[in-house]
Design an enzyme around this catalytic site. Structure first.
Site, mmCIF file in Angstrom:
data_model
loop_
_atom_site.group_PDB
_atom_site.id
_atom_site.type_symbol
_atom_site.label_atom_id
_atom_site.label_comp_id
_atom_site.label_asym_id
_atom_site.label_seq_id
_atom_site.Cartn_x
_atom_site.Cartn_y
_atom_site.Cartn_z
ATOM 1 N N GLU A 48 36.622 21.483 36.928
ATOM 2 C CA GLU A 48 36.603 22.209 38.188
ATOM 3 C C GLU A 48 35.277 22.925 38.395
ATOM 4 O O GLU A 48 34.620 23.319 37.437
ATOM 5 C CB GLU A 48 37.755 23.214 38.230
ATOM 6 N N CYS A 298 37.784 33.600 37.713
ATOM 7 C CA CYS A 298 37.404 33.466 36.305
ATOM 8 C C CYS A 298 38.637 33.269 35.443
ATOM 9 O O CYS A 298 39.595 34.020 35.553
ATOM 10 C CB CYS A 298 36.709 34.729 35.803
HETATM 11 N N1 SAH Z 1 33.096 30.119 27.988
HETATM 12 C C1 SAH Z 1 32.167 30.997 28.587
HETATM 13 C C2 SAH Z 1 31.971 30.722 30.076
HETATM 14 C C3 SAH Z 1 33.195 30.382 30.873
HETATM 15 S S1 SAH Z 1 34.420 31.629 31.064
HETATM 16 C C4 SAH Z 1 32.563 32.439 28.358
HETATM 17 O O1 SAH Z 1 33.658 32.682 27.885
HETATM 18 O O2 SAH Z 1 31.734 33.304 28.610
HETATM 19 C C5 SAH Z 1 33.647 32.686 32.299
HETATM 20 C C6 SAH Z 1 34.134 34.118 32.257
HETATM 21 O O3 SAH Z 1 35.487 34.218 32.710
HETATM 22 C C7 SAH Z 1 34.100 34.748 30.875
HETATM 23 O O4 SAH Z 1 33.522 36.016 30.905
HETATM 24 C C8 SAH Z 1 35.565 34.815 30.556
HETATM 25 O O5 SAH Z 1 35.840 35.743 29.565
HETATM 26 C C9 SAH Z 1 36.168 35.137 31.891
HETATM 27 N N2 SAH Z 1 37.622 34.966 31.960
HETATM 28 C C10 SAH Z 1 38.370 34.085 31.263
HETATM 29 N N3 SAH Z 1 39.683 34.244 31.569
HETATM 30 C C11 SAH Z 1 39.752 35.247 32.473
HETATM 31 C C12 SAH Z 1 40.840 35.874 33.177
HETATM 32 N N4 SAH Z 1 42.099 35.470 33.016
HETATM 33 N N5 SAH Z 1 40.543 36.875 34.036
HETATM 34 C C13 SAH Z 1 39.247 37.263 34.223
HETATM 35 N N6 SAH Z 1 38.194 36.708 33.608
HETATM 36 C C14 SAH Z 1 38.443 35.717 32.732
#
Ligand code: SAH
Ligand code: SF4
Length: 334
Positions: A48, A298
């Protein structure tokens, strides 16, 4: 290319591909300001990407940020993330990464707009697929191709220390985002399982070296989960970890995902948390969510398997959470 003879066109179509995305389905949210695309790759894997438009205000021009995936699924397995729940599919190659940006660039071009920012914040851990990410970024920042400035490319990592160190040598021009989520090692071991391999102190040291090389702040992302990592003790631990560093903290109320009972922190927990960090001289922003009603926010990207739970489910989970006691969910004593 209708000027070419038919048989040659057929031969070209058989031997070459103009696009690595076989098929893309788009859903809008936020009154059209956010759109999510589900892309099918040649081998059937689904990934996505998300377009977020920020209308220009007070002299600022309109921005169009594309959030892209670097892997199908993710091996890190953070328990609050729908992609983590999906597990690891495979690495994307550079073309598959770039084609997500091309997809949105074509759609924006219709209204005379172009992509202004790219963030590696979709599915996957970009620093665990760094070769392909570097090759894709070379295309994105090449003036003859996308021509984005390095600071308009953000790479977000859950904390792959050797990857950050490699970036410091190779690409000290991007914006680096580190997914922190907890400063206390025992809690971060649970929220970001990679912490057991790359402990948080080493991650922050490597990120600070990157900041020193670029002279620019690192963004620390902190997903706020009700009763779990939003206590005054957690705020104090973050302040101790980041005090005096080139750092900016983004507090992000957790977006609900289908597979966990965890819920976003309440505002009355978030504000004091931010105040502790600001009191320690750390720039702190409380983020607003985009696209959560279509599972495009996110952590909700899971190729249609995650997304937003029904309100009744959220209510049941809140009751369950209150009964279970949030602390025990993180493996903390009582
Ligand atoms: N794998 C990398 C990049 C993709 S995730 C990382 O973890 O940084 C992008 C962002 O979304 C990250 O900061 C992650 O912690 C956040 N994220 C993941 N699940 C989430 C959720 N349920 N609510 C808010 N942010 C979330
Ligand atoms: Fe992977 Fe990032 Fe999700 Fe963690 S938050 S599971 S590292 S995509």
């Amino acid at each position: 290319m209708r000027t070419l003879p038919g048989p040659l066109r057929t031969a070209l179509a058989g031997d070459f591909r103009a696009d690595t995305l076989d098929d893309s389905a788009v859903r809008p949210a936020d009154r059209g300001l956010t759109e999510k695309a589900l892309h099918r790759l040649a081998d059937g894997q689904l990934v996505e990407s998300v377009l977020m438009r920020y209308p220009g205000r007070q002299g600022y021009r309109e921005r169009a940020t594309v959030c892209i995936s670097s892997q199908a699924g993710c091996a890190v397995g953070c328990p609050f993330c729908a992609t983590g729940e999906l597990g690891f599919g495979r690495d994307l190659d550079a073309a598959e990464i770039v084609d997500q940006v091309r997809f949105w660039a074509r759609r924006l071009a219709v209204s005379g707009m172009h992509v202004t920012n790219v963030v590696f914040m979709g599915m996957g851990e970009p620093l665990l697929n760094l070769d392909a990410v570097l090759e894709a970024a070379a295309a994105l920042t090449d003036p003859a191709r996308f021509g984005l400035g390095g600071r308009h490319v953000t790479v977000s990592t859950s904390g792959v220390t050797p990857g950050i160190e490699r970036l410091t040598v190779l690409r000290p021009s991007w914006t680096l985002a580190v997914s922190l989520h907890a400063a206390r090692p025992s809690l971060r071991d649970v929220l970001v399982p990679l912490n057991r391999r790359y402990p948080v102190e080493g991650v922050v040291e490597a990120a600070s070296a990157y900041a020193d090389a670029t002279g620019r702040r690192v963004s620390y992302e902190y997903v706020m989960i009700d009763g779990l990592n939003d206590t005054p003790a957690d705020a104090a631990a973050v302040a101790t970890l980041l005090r005096g560093r080139l750092a900016h903290v983004n507090l992000i109320p957790m977006n609900p995902v289908a597979h966990t009972a965890w819920l976003p922190s309440r505002p009355e927990r978030i504000e004091p948390f931010a105040a502790v960090l600001r009191g320690a001289g750390i720039a702190t922003t409380i983020r607003r969510t985009r696209g959560d009603e279509i599972g495009a926010a996110c952590g909700q990207l899971a190729a249609e398997r995650g997304g937003m739970p029904a309100p009744a489910t959220v209510r049941r989970r809140r009751e369950h959470l209150e009964r279970a006691g949030a602390a025990s969910l993180a493996g903390r004593p009582g």
